[in-house]
Scaffold this motif. Structure first.
Motif, short mmCIF file in Angstrom:
data_model
loop_
_atom_site.label_atom_id
_atom_site.label_comp_id
_atom_site.label_asym_id
_atom_site.label_seq_id
_atom_site.Cartn_x
_atom_site.Cartn_y
_atom_site.Cartn_z
N ALA A 229 -7.73 -6.72 -4.77
CA ALA A 229 -9.03 -6.73 -5.46
C ALA A 229 -8.77 -6.65 -6.96
CB ALA A 229 -9.89 -5.55 -5.02
N PHE A 230 -9.48 -7.46 -7.71
CA PHE A 230 -9.44 -7.40 -9.17
C PHE A 230 -10.82 -7.07 -9.68
CE2 PHE A 230 -5.61 -9.98 -8.79
CZ PHE A 230 -4.84 -9.55 -9.85
N ASP A 231 -10.89 -6.14 -10.60
CA ASP A 231 -12.10 -5.87 -11.36
C ASP A 231 -11.82 -6.40 -12.76
OD1 ASP A 231 -13.52 -4.12 -13.45
OD2 ASP A 231 -14.65 -3.73 -11.62
N LEU A 232 -12.55 -7.40 -13.20
CA LEU A 232 -12.25 -8.06 -14.47
C LEU A 232 -12.31 -7.08 -15.65
CD1 LEU A 232 -11.46 -10.60 -15.98
CD2 LEU A 232 -13.86 -11.31 -15.95
N ASP A 233 -13.31 -6.20 -15.67
CA ASP A 233 -13.38 -5.23 -16.77
C ASP A 233 -12.16 -4.31 -16.77
OD1 ASP A 233 -15.74 -6.22 -17.81
OD2 ASP A 233 -17.01 -4.68 -16.90
N GLU A 234 -11.75 -3.85 -15.60
CA GLU A 234 -10.57 -2.99 -15.52
C GLU A 234 -9.31 -3.74 -15.95
OE1 GLU A 234 -10.35 -1.37 -11.55
OE2 GLU A 234 -12.16 -0.18 -11.84
N TYR A 235 -9.23 -5.01 -15.62
CA TYR A 235 -8.09 -5.84 -15.99
C TYR A 235 -8.03 -6.03 -17.50
CZ TYR A 235 -4.54 -9.47 -15.23
OH TYR A 235 -3.38 -10.21 -15.22
N ILE A 236 -9.19 -6.18 -18.12
CA ILE A 236 -9.25 -6.29 -19.58
C ILE A 236 -8.76 -4.99 -20.21
CG2 ILE A 236 -10.82 -6.51 -21.57
CD1 ILE A 236 -12.55 -8.36 -19.70
N VAL A 237 -9.26 -3.87 -19.71
CA VAL A 237 -8.85 -2.56 -20.23
C VAL A 237 -7.34 -2.38 -20.10
CG1 VAL A 237 -9.01 -0.06 -19.76
CG2 VAL A 237 -11.09 -1.45 -19.89
N GLU A 238 -6.81 -2.75 -18.96
CA GLU A 238 -5.37 -2.65 -18.70
C GLU A 238 -4.59 -3.50 -19.70
OE1 GLU A 238 -3.10 -4.32 -14.95
OE2 GLU A 238 -4.60 -2.82 -14.35
N ASN A 239 -5.03 -4.72 -19.94
CA ASN A 239 -4.34 -5.63 -20.85
C ASN A 239 -4.50 -5.25 -22.32
OD1 ASN A 239 -3.08 -8.36 -19.66
ND2 ASN A 239 -4.60 -7.51 -18.26
N GLU A 240 -5.65 -4.72 -22.66
CA GLU A 240 -5.94 -4.34 -24.05
C GLU A 240 -5.47 -2.92 -24.38
OE1 GLU A 240 -7.69 -5.88 -26.82
OE2 GLU A 240 -7.15 -7.68 -25.71
N ARG A 241 -5.25 -2.13 -23.34
CA ARG A 241 -4.85 -0.72 -23.49
C ARG A 241 -5.89 0.10 -24.28
NH1 ARG A 241 -0.33 -3.20 -22.35
NH2 ARG A 241 1.71 -2.33 -22.00
N ARG A 242 -7.15 -0.22 -24.02
CA ARG A 242 -8.27 0.53 -24.60
C ARG A 242 -9.51 0.23 -23.78
NH1 ARG A 242 -9.77 -2.89 -29.98
NH2 ARG A 242 -9.10 -4.89 -29.17
N SER A 243 -10.50 1.10 -23.88
CA SER A 243 -11.71 0.98 -23.06
C SER A 243 -12.59 -0.18 -23.53
CB SER A 243 -12.50 2.28 -23.10
OG SER A 243 -13.08 2.44 -24.39
N VAL A 244 -13.48 -0.60 -22.65
CA VAL A 244 -14.45 -1.63 -23.01
C VAL A 244 -15.26 -1.16 -24.22
CG1 VAL A 244 -16.52 -2.88 -22.25
CG2 VAL A 244 -14.59 -2.58 -20.67
N LYS A 245 -15.66 0.10 -24.18
CA LYS A 245 -16.43 0.67 -25.29
C LYS A 245 -15.65 0.56 -26.61
CE LYS A 245 -18.93 4.87 -26.51
NZ LYS A 245 -19.31 6.21 -26.10
N ILE B 38 -13.22 -1.57 -27.33
CA ILE B 38 -13.11 -2.99 -27.70
C ILE B 38 -14.38 -3.43 -28.41
CG2 ILE B 38 -12.86 -5.36 -26.86
CD1 ILE B 38 -11.25 -4.11 -24.46
N PHE B 39 -15.54 -3.07 -27.84
CA PHE B 39 -16.82 -3.44 -28.46
C PHE B 39 -16.93 -2.82 -29.85
CE2 PHE B 39 -18.17 -5.31 -24.59
CZ PHE B 39 -19.39 -5.93 -24.79
N GLU B 40 -16.58 -1.55 -29.97
CA GLU B 40 -16.70 -0.85 -31.26
C GLU B 40 -15.73 -1.39 -32.30
OE1 GLU B 40 -16.11 3.25 -30.18
OE2 GLU B 40 -18.19 3.48 -29.50
N GLU B 41 -14.49 -1.68 -31.89
CA GLU B 41 -13.46 -2.07 -32.85
C GLU B 41 -13.44 -3.56 -33.16
OE1 GLU B 41 -9.86 -0.49 -31.13
OE2 GLU B 41 -10.61 1.57 -31.25
N ASP B 42 -13.71 -4.40 -32.17
CA ASP B 42 -13.58 -5.85 -32.37
C ASP B 42 -14.84 -6.64 -32.07
OD1 ASP B 42 -10.81 -5.90 -33.17
OD2 ASP B 42 -10.31 -5.41 -31.10
N GLY B 43 -15.84 -6.01 -31.46
CA GLY B 43 -17.11 -6.67 -31.20
C GLY B 43 -17.17 -7.39 -29.86
N GLU B 44 -18.39 -7.76 -29.51
CA GLU B 44 -18.62 -8.41 -28.22
C GLU B 44 -17.98 -9.79 -28.16
OE1 GLU B 44 -22.14 -9.53 -25.02
OE2 GLU B 44 -22.73 -8.70 -26.97
N ASP B 45 -17.98 -10.54 -29.27
CA ASP B 45 -17.39 -11.89 -29.25
C ASP B 45 -15.91 -11.84 -28.86
OD1 ASP B 45 -19.77 -13.10 -29.89
OD2 ASP B 45 -19.30 -13.33 -32.02
#
Length: 164
Positions: free
Chosen positions: A28-44, A46-53
């Protein structure tokens, strides 16, 4: 890829995808969790530091990566908003299943959850409006829709299994 689960935040995508993957004997893959894993930071973060785009760009890149796997995928709530994501999911050759919860149910599920930047501070009406804004994108790429309010995650999993 065995199946793709889409839907608004709090619709049960992650829970159901894990149960379905277990039933099908795959990952099973959760895309948000996979992003967090790859970015090594939370979705929150990422949004705060680099924005939604930036988040949406990374989401697309990693979606394409995951679609090559023999797995069940739970997308993020906003994944279907981009046309290139919708096309990639439709072209994956597997069922795209939309999980739908009512606005009231969604609001109750998200109470106290501060990990979802786009839902933070929204009341039930505002959350419902956001959900309605996304409805067309969800419906455009979904092969099946399941209303989840009166169902347990196991019941939803069984229903999806029947569709597969």
């Amino acid at each position: 890829m065995k199946a793709i689960i889409i839907g608004f935040m709090g619709s049960g995508k992650t829970t159901v995808s894990r149960l379905l993957a277990q039933k099908l004997g795959c990952r099973a893959f959760d895309l948000d969790e996979y992003i967090v894993e790859n970015e090594r930071r939370s979705v929150k973060q990422i949004f705060e530091e680099d924005g939604e785009d930036y988040f949406r760009k990374r989401e697309h890149e990693l979606l394409l990566e995951i679609l090559k796997e023999d797995a069940v995928l739970a997308t993020g709530g906003g994944t279907p908003l981009r046309e290139d994501n919708r096309m990639a999911m439709k072209n994956a050759g597997v069922p795209v299943i939309l999980l739908e919860a009512s606005s009231k149910e969604t609001f109750e599920r998200l109470q106290g959850d501060d990990t979802r930047p786009l839902a933070t501070g929204l009341d039930e009406t505002s959350l419902g409006n956001l959900k309605n804004q996304r409805r067309q994108a969800y419906e455009e790429c979904a092969d099946y829709a399941i209303k989840t309010d009166e169902m347990t995650p196991l019941e939803i999993t069984e229903k999806i299994s029947e569709l597969l």
